[in-house]
Every structure is written in structure tokens, then in C-alpha cells.
Design a protein around this motif. Sequence first.
Motif, PDB file in Angstrom:
ATOM      1  N   PHE A 101       9.651  -4.676 -10.119  1.00 32.25           N
ATOM      2  CA  PHE A 101       9.383  -4.185  -8.484  1.00 32.25           C
ATOM      3  C   PHE A 101      10.500  -3.273  -8.162  1.00 32.25           C
ATOM      4  CE2 PHE A 101       7.866  -8.540  -9.593  1.00 32.25           C
ATOM      5  CZ  PHE A 101       6.484  -8.445  -8.974  1.00 32.25           C
ATOM      6  N   LEU A 104       9.361  -0.228  -9.039  1.00 28.56           N
ATOM      7  CA  LEU A 104       8.296   0.540  -8.369  1.00 28.56           C
ATOM      8  C   LEU A 104       8.880   1.233  -6.919  1.00 28.56           C
ATOM      9  CD1 LEU A 104       5.038   0.138  -7.907  1.00 28.56           C
ATOM     10  CD2 LEU A 104       5.683  -1.931  -6.906  1.00 28.56           C
ATOM     11  N   ARG A 109       7.257   4.271  -4.653  1.00 26.01           N
ATOM     12  CA  ARG A 109       7.457   4.207  -3.070  1.00 26.01           C
ATOM     13  C   ARG A 109       8.189   5.424  -2.580  1.00 26.01           C
ATOM     14  NH1 ARG A 109       6.082   0.958   1.327  1.00 26.01           N
ATOM     15  NH2 ARG A 109       5.607  -0.641  -0.100  1.00 26.01           N
ATOM     16  N   LEU A 112       6.443   8.598  -3.042  1.00 21.07           N
ATOM     17  CA  LEU A 112       5.298   8.670  -2.230  1.00 21.07           C
ATOM     18  C   LEU A 112       5.866   8.939  -0.704  1.00 21.07           C
ATOM     19  CD1 LEU A 112       2.329   8.345  -2.412  1.00 21.07           C
ATOM     20  CD2 LEU A 112       2.488   5.831  -2.083  1.00 21.07           C
ATOM     21  N   ILE A 155       7.769   0.423 -18.207  1.00 16.58           N
ATOM     22  CA  ILE A 155       7.471   0.225 -16.582  1.00 16.58           C
ATOM     23  C   ILE A 155       8.161   1.776 -16.249  1.00 16.58           C
ATOM     24  CG2 ILE A 155       8.392  -0.612 -14.597  1.00 16.58           C
ATOM     25  CD1 ILE A 155       6.219  -2.456 -15.986  1.00 16.58           C
ATOM     26  N   ILE A 158       5.536   4.333 -16.935  1.00 15.35           N
ATOM     27  CA  ILE A 158       4.538   4.185 -16.366  1.00 15.35           C
ATOM     28  C   ILE A 158       4.688   4.714 -15.016  1.00 15.35           C
ATOM     29  CG2 ILE A 158       2.811   2.347 -15.254  1.00 15.35           C
ATOM     30  CD1 ILE A 158       3.605   0.748 -17.936  1.00 15.35           C
ATOM     31  N   THR A 162       3.016   7.901 -12.606  1.00 17.89           N
ATOM     32  CA  THR A 162       2.442   7.622 -11.645  1.00 17.89           C
ATOM     33  C   THR A 162       2.839   8.778 -10.671  1.00 17.89           C
ATOM     34  OG1 THR A 162       2.360   5.359 -11.990  1.00 17.89           O
ATOM     35  CG2 THR A 162       2.151   5.744  -9.715  1.00 17.89           C
ATOM     36  N   ASN A 165       1.446  11.972 -10.690  1.00 20.55           N
ATOM     37  CA  ASN A 165      -0.027  12.191 -10.240  1.00 20.55           C
ATOM     38  C   ASN A 165       0.073  12.148  -8.859  1.00 20.55           C
ATOM     39  OD1 ASN A 165      -1.444  12.081 -12.584  1.00 20.55           O
ATOM     40  ND2 ASN A 165      -1.045   9.815 -13.081  1.00 20.55           N
ATOM     41  N   PHE A 169      -1.621  15.128  -6.677  1.00 21.08           N
ATOM     42  CA  PHE A 169      -2.613  14.880  -5.506  1.00 21.08           C
ATOM     43  C   PHE A 169      -2.089  15.401  -4.348  1.00 21.08           C
ATOM     44  CE2 PHE A 169      -3.148  12.007  -1.810  1.00 21.08           C
ATOM     45  CZ  PHE A 169      -4.505  12.040  -1.769  1.00 21.08           C
TER      46      PHE A 169
ATOM     47  N   PRO B 100      -1.648   5.699   1.436  1.00 23.82           N
ATOM     48  CA  PRO B 100      -1.148   5.282   0.237  1.00 23.82           C
ATOM     49  C   PRO B 100      -0.471   4.338  -0.034  1.00 23.82           C
ATOM     50  CG  PRO B 100      -0.237   7.179   1.082  1.00 23.82           C
ATOM     51  CD  PRO B 100      -1.307   6.913   1.910  1.00 23.82           C
ATOM     52  N   LEU B 104      -0.700   0.964  -2.751  1.00 24.45           N
ATOM     53  CA  LEU B 104       0.242   0.781  -3.508  1.00 24.45           C
ATOM     54  C   LEU B 104       0.619  -0.836  -3.626  1.00 24.45           C
ATOM     55  CD1 LEU B 104       2.512   1.985  -5.209  1.00 24.45           C
ATOM     56  CD2 LEU B 104       4.124   2.053  -3.233  1.00 24.45           C
ATOM     57  N   GLU B 105       0.468  -1.378  -2.241  1.00 23.69           N
ATOM     58  CA  GLU B 105       0.826  -2.930  -2.210  1.00 23.69           C
ATOM     59  C   GLU B 105      -0.326  -3.561  -2.787  1.00 23.69           C
ATOM     60  OE1 GLU B 105       3.636  -4.666  -0.732  1.00 23.69           O
ATOM     61  OE2 GLU B 105       4.430  -2.685  -1.344  1.00 23.69           O
ATOM     62  N   CYS B 108      -0.843  -2.033  -7.023  1.00 25.22           N
ATOM     63  CA  CYS B 108       0.359  -1.970  -8.120  1.00 25.22           C
ATOM     64  C   CYS B 108       1.158  -3.115  -7.801  1.00 25.22           C
ATOM     65  CB  CYS B 108       1.080  -0.774  -8.058  1.00 25.22           C
ATOM     66  SG  CYS B 108       0.082   0.792  -8.388  1.00 25.22           S
ATOM     67  N   ARG B 109       1.689  -3.318  -6.665  1.00 30.92           N
ATOM     68  CA  ARG B 109       2.640  -4.278  -6.208  1.00 30.92           C
ATOM     69  C   ARG B 109       1.942  -6.047  -6.586  1.00 30.92           C
ATOM     70  NH1 ARG B 109       7.559  -5.796  -4.195  1.00 30.92           N
ATOM     71  NH2 ARG B 109       7.683  -3.732  -3.662  1.00 30.92           N
ATOM     72  N   PRO B 152      -6.233  10.996 -13.197  1.00 35.96           N
ATOM     73  CA  PRO B 152      -6.991  10.679 -11.696  1.00 35.96           C
ATOM     74  C   PRO B 152      -6.486  11.672 -10.694  1.00 35.96           C
ATOM     75  CG  PRO B 152      -4.972   9.171 -12.469  1.00 35.96           C
ATOM     76  CD  PRO B 152      -5.353  10.029 -13.667  1.00 35.96           C
ATOM     77  N   GLU B 154      -6.939  11.155  -7.215  1.00 36.85           N
ATOM     78  CA  GLU B 154      -6.766  10.382  -5.896  1.00 36.85           C
ATOM     79  C   GLU B 154      -5.934   9.227  -6.060  1.00 36.85           C
ATOM     80  OE1 GLU B 154      -8.668   7.794  -5.834  1.00 36.85           O
ATOM     81  OE2 GLU B 154      -9.507   8.153  -7.433  1.00 36.85           O
ATOM     82  N   ILE B 155      -5.399   8.868  -4.829  1.00 42.67           N
ATOM     83  CA  ILE B 155      -4.471   7.888  -4.999  1.00 42.67           C
ATOM     84  C   ILE B 155      -5.018   6.542  -5.623  1.00 42.67           C
ATOM     85  CG2 ILE B 155      -3.012   6.008  -3.611  1.00 42.67           C
ATOM     86  CD1 ILE B 155      -1.629   9.034  -3.732  1.00 42.67           C
ATOM     87  N   ILE B 158      -5.057   6.742  -9.299  1.00 42.27           N
ATOM     88  CA  ILE B 158      -3.703   7.042  -9.852  1.00 42.27           C
ATOM     89  C   ILE B 158      -3.401   5.432 -10.118  1.00 42.27           C
ATOM     90  CG2 ILE B 158      -1.394   7.718  -9.452  1.00 42.27           C
ATOM     91  CD1 ILE B 158      -2.628  10.110  -7.781  1.00 42.27           C
ATOM     92  N   HIS B 159      -3.587   4.668  -9.060  1.00 43.95           N
ATOM     93  CA  HIS B 159      -3.094   3.095  -9.195  1.00 43.95           C
ATOM     94  C   HIS B 159      -3.966   2.423 -10.128  1.00 43.95           C
ATOM     95  CE1 HIS B 159      -0.936   3.868  -5.012  1.00 43.95           C
ATOM     96  NE2 HIS B 159       0.052   4.096  -5.824  1.00 43.95           N
ATOM     97  N   LEU B 161      -4.758   3.496 -13.034  1.00 42.55           N
ATOM     98  CA  LEU B 161      -4.397   3.840 -14.219  1.00 42.55           C
ATOM     99  C   LEU B 161      -2.766   2.996 -14.579  1.00 42.55           C
ATOM    100  CD1 LEU B 161      -3.764   5.422 -16.697  1.00 42.55           C
ATOM    101  CD2 LEU B 161      -3.438   7.552 -15.459  1.00 42.55           C
ATOM    102  N   THR B 162      -2.042   3.014 -13.354  1.00 39.18           N
ATOM    103  CA  THR B 162      -0.833   2.484 -13.425  1.00 39.18           C
ATOM    104  C   THR B 162      -0.979   1.002 -13.763  1.00 39.18           C
ATOM    105  OG1 THR B 162       0.056   4.099 -11.571  1.00 39.18           O
ATOM    106  CG2 THR B 162       1.352   2.033 -12.026  1.00 39.18           C
ATOM    107  N   ASN B 165      -1.706   0.448 -17.198  1.00 38.34           N
ATOM    108  CA  ASN B 165      -0.512   0.636 -17.929  1.00 38.34           C
ATOM    109  C   ASN B 165       0.372  -0.695 -17.915  1.00 38.34           C
ATOM    110  OD1 ASN B 165      -1.027   2.891 -19.182  1.00 38.34           O
ATOM    111  ND2 ASN B 165      -0.367   4.044 -17.574  1.00 38.34           N
ATOM    112  N   TYR B 166       0.242  -1.466 -16.793  1.00 36.19           N
ATOM    113  CA  TYR B 166       1.138  -2.500 -16.592  1.00 36.19           C
ATOM    114  C   TYR B 166       0.434  -3.511 -17.373  1.00 36.19           C
ATOM    115  CZ  TYR B 166       3.017  -1.192 -11.981  1.00 36.19           C
ATOM    116  OH  TYR B 166       3.793  -0.791 -10.927  1.00 36.19           O
TER     117      TYR B 166
END
Lengths: 330, 330
Positions: A101, A104, A109, A112, A155, A158, A162, A165, A169, B100, B104-105, B108-109, B152, B154-155, B158-159, B161-162, B165-166
Motif C-alpha cells: 500500500f 502504491l 498516486r 498520478l 509490486i 508492477i 503502471t 502507462n 496516457f 483517475p 485507483l482506489e 488497485c487499492r 492499455p 486509458e486509466i 492500465i489499472h 493490468l495492474t 499483475n497483483y
Amino acid sequence: MTDIHAVFKAKKALIAGGLGFVGSNLAHKLADLGAEVLIVDSLISGYGGNLFNVDGIKDQVKINFCNICDSHNLAQLLSGQDYIFNLMGTHNKYDGVDNPFYDLELNCRAHLSVLETASKVNPDAKIVFCSNRNQYGKPIQLPVSEEHPQKPIEINGIHQLTIENYYNFYHRVHGLKTTGLRLTSTYGPRHFMRHHKLGVVNWFIKLILDNREVYIFGDGKQIRDINHVDDVTEAMLLVAAHKEAAGKVYNLGGAPVSMENLIKKLIELTGNGGYKIMPYPEQFKILELGDYKADYSKINKELGWSPQISLDEGLRNTIRFYERFKRYYW
Amino acid sequence: MTDIHAVFKAKKALIAGGLGFVGSNLAHKLADLGAEVLIVDSLISGYGGNLFNVDGIKDQVKINFCNICDSHNLAQLLSGQDYIFNLMGTHNKYDGVDNPFYDLELNCRAHLSVLETASKVNPDAKIVFCSNRNQYGKPIQLPVSEEHPQKPIEINGIHQLTIENYYNFYHRVHGLKTTGLRLTSTYGPRHFMRHHKLGVVNWFIKLILDNREVYIFGDGKQIRDINHVDDVTEAMLLVAAHKEAAGKVYNLGGAPVSMENLIKKLIELTGNGGYKIMPYPEQFKILELGDYKADYSKINKELGWSPQISLDEGLRNTIRFYERFKRYYW
């Protein structure tokens, strides 16, 4: 290589993570070239920032301490910059496993935030960022070109993918002038020297200077492609200065060398230390990506970059720096 | 296809996002098979959750409303589950561009939270998740197999794919039994019908049922590969039931059809609506990925899956559902 240094004179350049290893070396170069440098850093403990890194240019740069994820700070800081070098975040793959986290936040973040804010307050700035070989995962062929499949296995890798990417974008959709460099192992002055997690080459230099025995895991024959930080910062200036680099990513690469031969060379250059080859402990083995050798022909052909500093010269220069300034890094 | 349905009887299955489109259809199947179903959802407005989606199985499932990112909640919920189907998050590429950070939240999170918590409290559960074609970006060849480059654009992609990968990381490093399905356009009952952003096929069904004129952007010849949701949930049960699917990802695919032909078929089946072909508005064009046709031979060869529901049958069944339950979806 074209001389691109003149373009930075009196230009405004922000370096996020500018108190860290690559960022501070870049700050020294830009200050010397007459740029107006604004360093943004949060000096998170253990992540590489060091106030001594700007020793000698303190009066030529401004430093702003803040959290880069705060969009209010960021709008102020990014506005009006000609160049934004985004070198914050972490390439620490060990902590990424222990606290994904945090990785991340510090990586996804934060990048971004810079991109989203730049798209609103400064869409014309040239933006340079760095990822690293981790985003490729285990190479299926060497040398690794930019077209190699990207299958990161941990991680941090990864998140590096991201982030790259994201930059692509924001270039494609918002028109930002972004260029990415995929770094290999980078060594040199102004690196963090208090644990091994931010770069093993620098850590080994520390151990050898301390006259310690280095443990090389595996068989010692694993190849790392290593770059002196001055070659890396030169590449950053180069892509920043060239309009045609916008929207692209480039590999950097330097001197491929086996870990055993690197250590032997360090022992020879310093007259200190020793080494022992031993099996990988499990927590390292599972993150090991194997041999790496970068194909950097794309940046060489398009922009004329190639590493200028030989391994011997780079290591000598690095050793001299730490012998002299040990007390600020140990 | 092997009959794998018996294995779910009296097993504990958690469905994150179980009030949404795919999640609720899966909940119906699992409840019918005698599984003990726990639905976790936060019913975020506009993201697809609908309490009517569990009409008919309300007394057979438990529903827990919470934020999936809260690790305290999550430890309680994940403990003791035999199967974890993670269908929360968003595949909405329009909102990903506008916000975005929210993507992400939510993506990904949230997925990282489930994986990190599962690795601590329930490493033996079988975990199934879904991403989609967006992670491939613009296809460079058709049909698209799992080995197609992933770029990818767009956002949200992208996520996706992320996230995949996780899952691969937590399988490799923490031994979790994860399987991913890469979905193509999925349609059917229990979809969100109040805006277009969660799936254009379902949105067009709504417009045609409303006797409206559908605007097809581009030339109408763009190919979408579409799957009925019952075929998708069948694939989820299949990969959950097969031990050898752990650590793998599979494409799903179904009936490739041009947008124009799809609309023509809907008009024919309903006797309603019309269509007009018009140029892409800029905000759609920049996110358009072009033709798609999945190569799903991997899951077919390894596990025997293939789509069983013809386009005609699937559309008829979908139309019947919304004609009957319109008031809960419109």
C-alpha cells in the motif's frame, strides 16, 4: 551527442525527489548550467533523500518540502516550470513486498498527482520520469529492448509499469510532453548508504570501503548492467531538450558485468574487503530477476546518447566521493 | 464440459461486488447449487449494484455492506471462505479519465486489500477475479490470445493490468490460488441500465426497448465480441472448481458481431427502435480500442469451456428479463 546544455540557462526546472540520488546529481548539473532549480522533496526517512546532496549548490537552488500528493501544493509548484523532472517515489522492491500500500501511494498516486495537476496548470512543460528494469520482469532474451514483454513479478515493478502507462496516457489524451527513461542499476556519488534496499551496487561499494566481506548470492555470475549516475542525468537533459522525445520511452544501459567481477574490481581498486559466494536466501531469491543487459540502441540512434564513463573511471570517482564525504552517508 | 457444479454444495463462497451485474448472476447460480453465499458490496451509486439483483435468492444469501478497503472488515469476511469471487471495482473507462484517483482506489487499492488480507487470514481459498479486454489496448492482431501485448491506453485498462499483475504476484510469492478471467463485452439480465458507461451492449438494449434511435459511432462495422453473462459465470465456476487453474489467466470470448448487425438484430427481435451511424465524438474516439475478437482456445483446451448461449437466444432471454423487470432497472 548534440550539445544541448545551453538550452537550460535561465530556464525553470522542478526536480521532484531532488534531494535523492539521481535527483540531486541532476540538480548539480542544472544549477551549473544556469537553470533556476526548484527541488521538491519530503525527505522520507530511509528513502534516499539527504540534505548534504545539495552541498555546494545550496545557494543556487530552492528547496520546498512537501507531500507531492497534495494537489494544492502541487498546483503552485508546477505552474510556470519549463521542465519537470519527476524522480520521487521508490524503486525499493523489498519494501514493496512488505508494504504494497505504501508503494502504491509513493509511486502510483504520487505520479498520478503530478500528471493530473500538470494537465491542468502547466500542460506545456516538458516532463521527464524514470522507471527501471523491474517493469520487464525476468528477461526472456538479452539484450532487453523497449519492445521486450513487460511482466513484472513484484509490486514495485508492477507499479513502475503502471506509472509509465500513466505518462503515456497523459501524453496521448492530454497532450503532455512526457518522456520516460528505463534505468538499469545506477551507481555513483550521493546515493543512500544505510541499507541495501535502494541499490546493491552502491551497497557493495559501502561494504568494501568498510573493509567488510560481501556476500554474493547465487553463483556470482549474474549479470547486472550498470550506469554511472552522470551518464543517467546526461540522458535526462538530452530527452528534456529534444522535442521529438515527447511521448517516448527509452532504455538506458551501460557496462554489463557479473557481480563477482564487479566485487573483484572494487577490491582491486580499494585494496579493501573480500567476498563470499553463497546460496540465495528465500526472500531474495523470490525477487531475483536474473541477468540483465539493456539494448539502448533506440536512444543512441534517435538522440545520440551512449554512456561515456567507463566502469573503472566511474567506480574510482565514486570511491573518491565516499572516502571524502563518508560522514554524511554512513 | 466436466460437471463441476456438485463441488459447490455447502461450500462457503464470498462474492465481492455481489449486488452488481456479473456478481449477482453468479450469486444466483451458487445459491441454486447449494453454496453458502456471502455477498459483500458497498452499493456505490452509479456503479452497477442493485438490491433487486438478488430478488428470488434473498433468503439464501447473506449481504454485508462495507468498504472493501477496510482491512478490519475484510479479515472477518474473508476468513473461512472456500471461494472468493472478486467482482467489485469498476470497468468504466469514461470515469477513469475524469477521476483517475477514484479508479485507483476502487480498483488497485481494493483488489490489493483483498489479496493482502487473504494472504494473512485465508491463504488456502480459491480466488477468482475478472479483468477485461481494455488491458490489451488496441489489438495489433485478431483474434487476441492471452499472449497478445498488453498496452492499455486509458486509466481503467492500465489499472486492470495492474490488478492482474497483483494477483499473479500473490500467487507466485504468497501461494494464493488465484485465477483471472479476461472478459469481453458481457450482456444479460441484472445489468445497470441508467447510463452507458458500464457497457454499451446493455445500454443499446435499453434504448431499443424504449423504442429510441441508437447512435452508432464510427462506421458501424466495429466488431465487438460479446458474451452472455451465464456463459461468463459458468467460466467462473469452472476455474474455481479446477485446482490446475490456479495461477493462470484465461480469455473469454463469444459471438463477434458488428455494432450495426447487433442493433439490427435487436430491432428485429423487439420490433422497436432504430439507428443512425454518425462520427465518433472526440471524447469517445480517444478511448476507442477498435475491433476485438478473443481467442479463448486456452480455456477451451485446458478446462473445456466454450460459450453455450447463441447470440439470438441470449438477446431474447435478456429482452424478456428487462421487459418483465423494467421498473427495477430503468
